[in-house]
Design a protein around this motif. Sequence first.
Motif, PDB file in Angstrom:
ATOM      1  N   MET A 117      68.676  31.306  53.937  1.00  0.00           N
ATOM      2  CA  MET A 117      68.483  29.880  54.087  1.00  0.00           C
ATOM      3  C   MET A 117      69.658  29.142  53.463  1.00  0.00           C
ATOM      4  O   MET A 117      69.974  29.323  52.300  1.00  0.00           O
ATOM      5  CB  MET A 117      67.186  29.482  53.399  1.00  0.00           C
ATOM      6  N   ASP A 118      70.311  28.341  54.257  1.00  0.00           N
ATOM      7  CA  ASP A 118      71.458  27.577  53.773  1.00  0.00           C
ATOM      8  C   ASP A 118      71.003  26.228  53.240  1.00  0.00           C
ATOM      9  O   ASP A 118      70.138  25.581  53.813  1.00  0.00           O
ATOM     10  CB  ASP A 118      72.457  27.348  54.905  1.00  0.00           C
ATOM     11  N   ILE A 119      71.634  25.829  52.150  1.00  0.00           N
ATOM     12  CA  ILE A 119      71.344  24.517  51.580  1.00  0.00           C
ATOM     13  C   ILE A 119      72.326  23.522  52.181  1.00  0.00           C
ATOM     14  O   ILE A 119      73.540  23.686  52.079  1.00  0.00           O
ATOM     15  CB  ILE A 119      71.466  24.536  50.050  1.00  0.00           C
ATOM     16  N   VAL A 120      71.794  22.501  52.814  1.00  0.00           N
ATOM     17  CA  VAL A 120      72.611  21.482  53.463  1.00  0.00           C
ATOM     18  C   VAL A 120      72.887  20.382  52.450  1.00  0.00           C
ATOM     19  O   VAL A 120      71.965  19.854  51.822  1.00  0.00           O
ATOM     20  CB  VAL A 120      71.876  20.901  54.695  1.00  0.00           C
ATOM     21  N   SER A 121      74.165  20.047  52.277  1.00  0.00           N
ATOM     22  CA  SER A 121      74.492  18.968  51.348  1.00  0.00           C
ATOM     23  C   SER A 121      74.112  17.629  51.978  1.00  0.00           C
ATOM     24  O   SER A 121      74.376  17.380  53.147  1.00  0.00           O
ATOM     25  CB  SER A 121      75.972  19.001  50.992  1.00  0.00           C
ATOM     26  N   ARG A 122      73.476  16.798  51.170  1.00  0.00           N
ATOM     27  CA  ARG A 122      72.987  15.504  51.653  1.00  0.00           C
ATOM     28  C   ARG A 122      73.524  14.406  50.760  1.00  0.00           C
ATOM     29  O   ARG A 122      73.885  14.640  49.618  1.00  0.00           O
ATOM     30  CB  ARG A 122      71.464  15.497  51.665  1.00  0.00           C
ATOM     31  N   THR A 123      73.567  13.235  51.308  1.00  0.00           N
ATOM     32  CA  THR A 123      73.999  12.071  50.551  1.00  0.00           C
ATOM     33  C   THR A 123      73.019  10.936  50.811  1.00  0.00           C
ATOM     34  O   THR A 123      72.318  10.931  51.826  1.00  0.00           O
ATOM     35  CB  THR A 123      75.437  11.662  50.928  1.00  0.00           C
ATOM     36  N   SER A 124      72.958   9.999  49.899  1.00  0.00           N
ATOM     37  CA  SER A 124      72.016   8.897  50.093  1.00  0.00           C
ATOM     38  C   SER A 124      72.769   7.616  50.436  1.00  0.00           C
ATOM     39  O   SER A 124      73.886   7.385  49.980  1.00  0.00           O
ATOM     40  CB  SER A 124      71.151   8.691  48.854  1.00  0.00           C
ATOM     41  N   LEU A 125      72.131   6.817  51.258  1.00  0.00           N
ATOM     42  CA  LEU A 125      72.653   5.517  51.654  1.00  0.00           C
ATOM     43  C   LEU A 125      71.658   4.445  51.263  1.00  0.00           C
ATOM     44  O   LEU A 125      70.444   4.655  51.345  1.00  0.00           O
ATOM     45  CB  LEU A 125      72.858   5.452  53.171  1.00  0.00           C
ATOM     46  N   ILE A 126      72.165   3.309  50.869  1.00  0.00           N
ATOM     47  CA  ILE A 126      71.330   2.141  50.624  1.00  0.00           C
ATOM     48  C   ILE A 126      71.629   1.174  51.756  1.00  0.00           C
ATOM     49  O   ILE A 126      72.757   0.695  51.893  1.00  0.00           O
ATOM     50  CB  ILE A 126      71.632   1.520  49.251  1.00  0.00           C
ATOM     51  N   ILE A 127      70.629   0.907  52.579  1.00  0.00           N
ATOM     52  CA  ILE A 127      70.811   0.106  53.790  1.00  0.00           C
ATOM     53  C   ILE A 127      70.066  -1.209  53.616  1.00  0.00           C
ATOM     54  O   ILE A 127      68.847  -1.225  53.456  1.00  0.00           O
ATOM     55  CB  ILE A 127      70.279   0.859  55.022  1.00  0.00           C
ATOM     56  N   TYR A 128      70.804  -2.309  53.643  1.00  0.00           N
ATOM     57  CA  TYR A 128      70.210  -3.635  53.531  1.00  0.00           C
ATOM     58  C   TYR A 128      69.890  -4.165  54.921  1.00  0.00           C
ATOM     59  O   TYR A 128      70.743  -4.134  55.815  1.00  0.00           O
ATOM     60  CB  TYR A 128      71.161  -4.589  52.805  1.00  0.00           C
ATOM     61  N   LEU A 129      68.660  -4.647  55.102  1.00  0.00           N
ATOM     62  CA  LEU A 129      68.180  -5.099  56.408  1.00  0.00           C
ATOM     63  C   LEU A 129      67.951  -6.602  56.408  1.00  0.00           C
ATOM     64  O   LEU A 129      67.731  -7.212  55.366  1.00  0.00           O
ATOM     65  CB  LEU A 129      66.866  -4.394  56.745  1.00  0.00           C
ATOM     66  N   LYS A 130      67.966  -7.192  57.596  1.00  0.00           N
ATOM     67  CA  LYS A 130      67.626  -8.611  57.734  1.00  0.00           C
ATOM     68  C   LYS A 130      66.121  -8.811  57.628  1.00  0.00           C
ATOM     69  O   LYS A 130      65.665  -9.779  57.045  1.00  0.00           O
ATOM     70  CB  LYS A 130      68.146  -9.157  59.056  1.00  0.00           C
TER      71      LYS A 130
END
Length: 83
Positions: free
Chosen positions: A1-14
């Motif tokens: 099982m491979d570990i997928v590198s992930r990143t987080s985004l902060i998304i501002y919405l209207k």
Amino acid sequence: MDIVSRTSLIIYLKHMKHERQIRKFGHIVSTNKQQRYVIMYINEEEADSIVDKLMKLKYVKNIVGSPYKYLKKEYPKEQHEFT
């Protein structure tokens, strides 16, 4: 099982009603209805294409990448810890 590198985004919405449409781009971890943002994890390899797609949407105001990978994670010992 491979570990997928992930990143987080902060998304501002209207408007928070558009939160449902954003779910298809990644995994939503947290939302804030008062400040109208969504914190989402996405695969790091696909990050550039996903950010481009999100910025083209009318209801997205701003996208900020998480500063976690740029933070210092190792700290030197303080002098008072030795005494």
